[in-house]
Each structure stands twice: as C-alpha cells, then as structure tokens.
Design an enzyme around this catalytic site. Structure first.
Site, PDB file in Angstrom:
ATOM      1  N   CYS A   1       0.554  -1.094   0.210  1.00 54.89           N
ATOM      2  CA  CYS A   1      -0.002  -0.231   0.253  1.00 54.89           C
ATOM      3  C   CYS A   1       0.666   1.070  -0.069  1.00 54.89           C
ATOM      4  O   CYS A   1       1.736   1.819   1.166  1.00 54.89           O
ATOM      5  CB  CYS A   1      -0.962   0.189   0.753  1.00 54.89           C
TER       6      CYS A   1
ATOM      7  N   CYS B   1      -0.321   3.705   2.241  1.00 55.57           N
ATOM      8  CA  CYS B   1       0.097   3.087   4.141  1.00 55.57           C
ATOM      9  C   CYS B   1       1.731   3.912   4.114  1.00 55.57           C
ATOM     10  O   CYS B   1       2.156   4.283   5.616  1.00 55.57           O
ATOM     11  CB  CYS B   1       0.266   1.865   4.065  1.00 55.57           C
TER      12      CYS B   1
END
Length: 322
Positions: free
Chosen positions: A77, A80
């Site tokens: 991700c 993230c």
C-alpha cells in the site's frame, strides 16, 4: 436512616488505597526527577506491532489506561508508506498521550474483518475497549493532529483515561526510574483522616483530605480518601427504602437514580451502581446525561481505576457515548 458510622469495608480496602497512593507518588517523583534532569522516564513503547495473538493485551487491555490508535496497513500500500511514518512521528511528539498499534492486514485478516475496514490505510482508536473509527486514507497532518487532539481530550474528559509520560527516545528499552520514597509531610494528616473516616467523623475526614490536596493536588491517597468521605457524606442522611422506591417509581428522575447509585456503592453493590448510571447516560441527554456521567466518574475514583469492575464499566460507558 443510615448510621453515621457507615463502613466502606465492603467497597474499598484503605490499605490498598494507601499502597496505590505510594506507588503513584513514586512514579510522580520519578517524573519530577526526570523533568529536573531534562529527560522523561520510559514507561512503555509508543509504537507497537500487533497481531491477533497480542490484540487482547496490547490493544483492548491497554485501552483502559491510554487511548490506542490503530494503523491498518500493508507492505504493498503506497499511501500507507506515507501515513505510517507520520503517525509514528506524532506518537513521539504526543509522548504517551496515545500509543500507536500497527496491524499488517495481510497477516491479520481476522482483525481486518472484525473492524469492518473497507480499505487501507485506515485508522481507528480504541478507548476503554470501544473501537472508534477515526479516518481513512493519507489525511493531511493538520487534520490528523486535530483528530488526535479530540481523541485525547474525549478519553480524559469522558472516561478519565490519561496516558503516562513516555520518553520517545527510549521506546520502552529502559526500566522506569526508581526513586526512593521519603516519608511524606502529610503522613500524619492522612492517618488522622483515615481514622476520622473509619469512626464516622466525615466532616473531619473531608477537611483533612482537602488540607492535603490544597498543598499536594496529586496525592492519590488523599484524592481517593476524599472521594470515599464525600460519598458517605452524601448518603448518611438518606432513607434507603425511600430512595430506592423513588428510583423504582421514577426511572426518568436522574437525581433519584444518582442517589440510588450512591447507596448501591456504599452497600457493596458496585456493578449495580455502575450499571444504573451507565443506563442513565444511555437514555438521557444534555445536563441530565452529564450529571450521571460525572457521578459515574466520581464513583470510579472511589473504587480505583485498576479494579476490573471499573474497567468493565468504562467499556460500557464508551459504548453508550460513542
């Protein structure tokens, strides 16, 4: 009528209160010494990686002592990778006002599903065992700070949950500072207050505890002793049968429910007292709700924050408030 020499022996152990007060004073002395030397003591880790096995201890149990912020993330991700370091930096800046728990969703699918996460990054909080959605996506830092400030404030004002100061550089690698506890200047006053409380001299006990707190507001034994004495003072002239009948006949009368909860606690029916007030908070609003919530927090002080009945009631309170 309740006799003036009512005993709290069925509710709280004064020796345990004194031990808790001494432990609290030791911790505060350690923090004071650390502040004098320019360094705060390490009392735990600010950032922890949590899996399913550690969820109960690292998040649920810990949320009764400090707000826990959860960062759901994954290696693949990209957002993230921006949000995670920012949250870790903020955890250091807030220095123990919250702790950050990082959960890798690829390795912990059950937790991912349990929280109903729709996408990552996703950030939740847990306070008193109650999950609270915060935001999703890589939000701007100013917005995140605002959310965190609101979380910390709500945890303290609504549940009395405040994290302990932590040294961001230590990250839990050092033991808390152990400072000797000298004989306090208020030992005689505290002993006199305890004797007055046990003998039923509530006015004398209240004044003695207040005298200590006027000079040393953080004295834990005095705070808890005062909470006991004030509780007994509130109920000493009540007619238990009349109060309980009024509470049963008028469930919407918040003041009647509060008086009945006081009597429940003095009688040793701790869960009943807490449950009654949680129920009032659940079905009221405005000033009535606030009055019930504040009395519940006062009763928590009488029992002590580490008592499992208080922990359970805090969780129940969180459910109805959020």
């Amino acid at each position: 009528m309740q006799p003036r020499n009512m005993s709290m022996s069925g509710v709280v152990d004064l020796a345990a209160v004194k031990a808790a007060g001494e432990a609290k004073q030791k911790a505060e002395q350690a923090r004071a010494e650390a502040a004098r030397t320019g360094r705060a003591p390490a009392t735990g880790r600010l950032v922890v990686d949590v899996d399913e096995a550690g969820f109960q201890q690292e998040i649920l149990q810990r949320s009764n002592e400090v707000p826990v912020v959860i960062d759901f993330w994954a290696e693949w991700c990209e957002p993230c990778k921006q949000l995670g370091p920012l949250l870790e930096r903020l955890a250091g800046e807030y220095a123990g006002k919250f702790v950050l728990a990082k959960i890798d969703v690829d390795s912990n699918q059950a937790l991912f599903q349990q929280f109903g996460v729709q996408g990552i990054p996703a950030v939740f909080a847990v306070v008193a065992g109650q999950p609270i959605p915060l935001f999703q996506g890589a939000a701007p830092e100013a917005q995140i700070r605002q959310v965190l400030d609101q979380l910390v404030q709500a945890a303290e004002q609504q549940f009395g949950i405040v994290g302990a100061p932590v040294d961001p550089a230590a990250q839990g690698d050092e033991e808390p500072v152990e400072a000797p506890v000298p004989a306090g200047p208020y030992d005689a006053l505290l002993e006199a207050a305890t004797r007055a409380l046990d003998s039923g001299d509530l006015a004398g006990a209240i004044q003695a505890y207040k005298n200590v707190l006027s000079d040393e507001p953080a004295n834990e034994e005095a705070k808890l002793g005062l909470a006991q004495a004030e509780l007994l003072n509130r109920v000493q002239d009540l007619d238990p049968q009349a109060v309980r009948k009024e509470a049963a006949d008028s469930p919407a009368d918040v003041r009647a429910q509060i008086r009945a909860a006081d009597l429940d606690l003095v009688g040793g029916h701790v869960e009943d007292a807490f449950g009654r007030l949680v129920d009032v908070v659940k079905r009221t609003a405005g000033d009535d709700r606030e009055a019930a919530r504040l009395r519940l927090l006062e009763l928590f002080e009488v029992i002590g924050g580490e008592d499992p009945r208080v922990v359970s009631a805090r969780t129940a309170l969180a459910r109805v408030l959020f």
